[in-house]
Design a protein around this motif. Sequence first.
Motif, short mmCIF file in Angstrom:
data_model
loop_
_atom_site.label_atom_id
_atom_site.label_comp_id
_atom_site.label_asym_id
_atom_site.label_seq_id
_atom_site.Cartn_x
_atom_site.Cartn_y
_atom_site.Cartn_z
N MET A 1 0.83 -1.20 0.00
CA MET A 1 0.00 0.00 0.00
C MET A 1 0.86 1.24 0.00
SD MET A 1 -3.24 1.24 2.24
CE MET A 1 -3.91 2.90 1.96
N ASN A 2 0.64 2.07 -1.00
CA ASN A 2 1.30 3.37 -1.08
C ASN A 2 0.46 4.37 -0.30
OD1 ASN A 2 3.46 2.66 -3.02
ND2 ASN A 2 1.73 2.26 -4.38
N VAL A 3 0.84 4.60 0.94
CA VAL A 3 0.15 5.59 1.77
C VAL A 3 0.75 6.94 1.37
CG1 VAL A 3 -0.52 6.25 4.10
CG2 VAL A 3 -0.02 3.86 3.58
N LYS B 1 -9.83 2.30 5.94
CA LYS B 1 -10.31 0.93 5.79
C LYS B 1 -9.30 0.09 5.02
CE LYS B 1 -14.05 -1.82 3.74
NZ LYS B 1 -15.32 -1.78 2.97
N SER B 2 -8.77 0.65 3.93
CA SER B 2 -7.78 -0.08 3.14
C SER B 2 -6.52 -0.37 3.94
CB SER B 2 -7.42 0.71 1.87
OG SER B 2 -8.48 0.72 0.95
N ILE B 3 -6.07 0.62 4.72
CA ILE B 3 -4.88 0.42 5.55
C ILE B 3 -5.09 -0.77 6.48
CG2 ILE B 3 -3.46 1.42 7.39
CD1 ILE B 3 -3.92 4.16 6.07
N ALA B 4 -6.26 -0.84 7.10
CA ALA B 4 -6.55 -1.95 8.02
C ALA B 4 -6.64 -3.28 7.27
CB ALA B 4 -7.85 -1.66 8.76
N LEU B 5 -7.25 -3.28 6.09
CA LEU B 5 -7.40 -4.51 5.32
C LEU B 5 -6.05 -5.08 4.88
CD1 LEU B 5 -10.41 -3.59 2.99
CD2 LEU B 5 -10.39 -5.40 4.72
N ILE C 1 -1.11 5.35 9.74
CA ILE C 1 -1.01 3.89 9.65
C ILE C 1 -1.23 3.26 11.03
CG2 ILE C 1 0.53 1.96 9.12
CD1 ILE C 1 1.91 3.84 7.07
N ALA C 2 -0.60 3.85 12.04
CA ALA C 2 -0.74 3.31 13.40
C ALA C 2 -2.18 3.37 13.88
CB ALA C 2 0.17 4.10 14.35
N GLU C 3 -2.85 4.47 13.61
CA GLU C 3 -4.24 4.63 14.07
C GLU C 3 -5.18 3.68 13.33
OE1 GLU C 3 -4.07 9.36 15.37
OE2 GLU C 3 -4.84 8.79 13.39
#
Length: 280
Positions: free
Chosen positions: A158-160, A182-186, A224-226
């Motif tokens: 994932m490119n944040v 949502k994507s970060i968590a997935l 990302i952490a959150e």
Amino acid sequence: MSYTIYSATGCTRCKIVKQVMKERGIDFIEQDMKAEGKEAFQKFYAANRKAIFRGPDGVEFPLLHDGEVIRQGIGASVAYIYSGMKLDGFFSVGTLHKEWVDGIHVSGGNPAYAAEFIEVLRYIKNTNNMKLQLDTNGLNSAILEQILTENLADVVIMNVLGPKELYGQLVGKDVDLAEIEKSIALVTKFPEYKFQTTVAPVVRQDGDISYLTTKEIGATAKLIAEATGSMKNPYLVKLFKPKECKDERFKGVESMATEALLPYRTAARSHQVFVEIEKA
């Protein structure tokens, strides 16, 4: 419509694309560049050099040509056979080899064609036992969720793109931050994953162009952490490469040295302990 597939002897990806065409009753001419099709391929390559990707290991095969459109690589070729141009944006030329397929962009295509996109992934992975590496910038989270549900990806990157307040600008359109989160968590639920952020140039409110700051990269790591509830995610901070940028505004930006990423790593490690920086 007349199809020609330019292949290479022993190319598994070429065999898969030919298999798709046979299953769909599509006639084609094969030109094997390592056999009798060598001269035909050389002429085709000379005439279409700008449209064909050539990496450090040479040209990626197969190349599919219908007389007008060229598609290169397994993903783009199978997608074109399945759905024509509807899946453009989801696939590009990959760089991985053997059983691995990359150049698959969850956020790159039109979500209206999600079903067709998923169908292509199913065919490549489940029918042919290939391993898939996908990337995303957080858009099209519903597609990412379906990919997870069906176990259609082995690696997701994932490119944040940046902190919350700049995300829409970096994407180039308004975004729903809840979808990005949502994507970060997935992403963390896939067998293997990684987050990464390029220290990219940004057009500021006064019109000046400057790189993302260390504070902004720190805020990205915090995002990302959150979203994941963890400070222990693999996270790579990358250099921006002006020469590879398609946005004319940023091609003249001065390149950043690798050493300049060290303060960014320090800032990011306040929220993600496994931060690395890209080597030049």
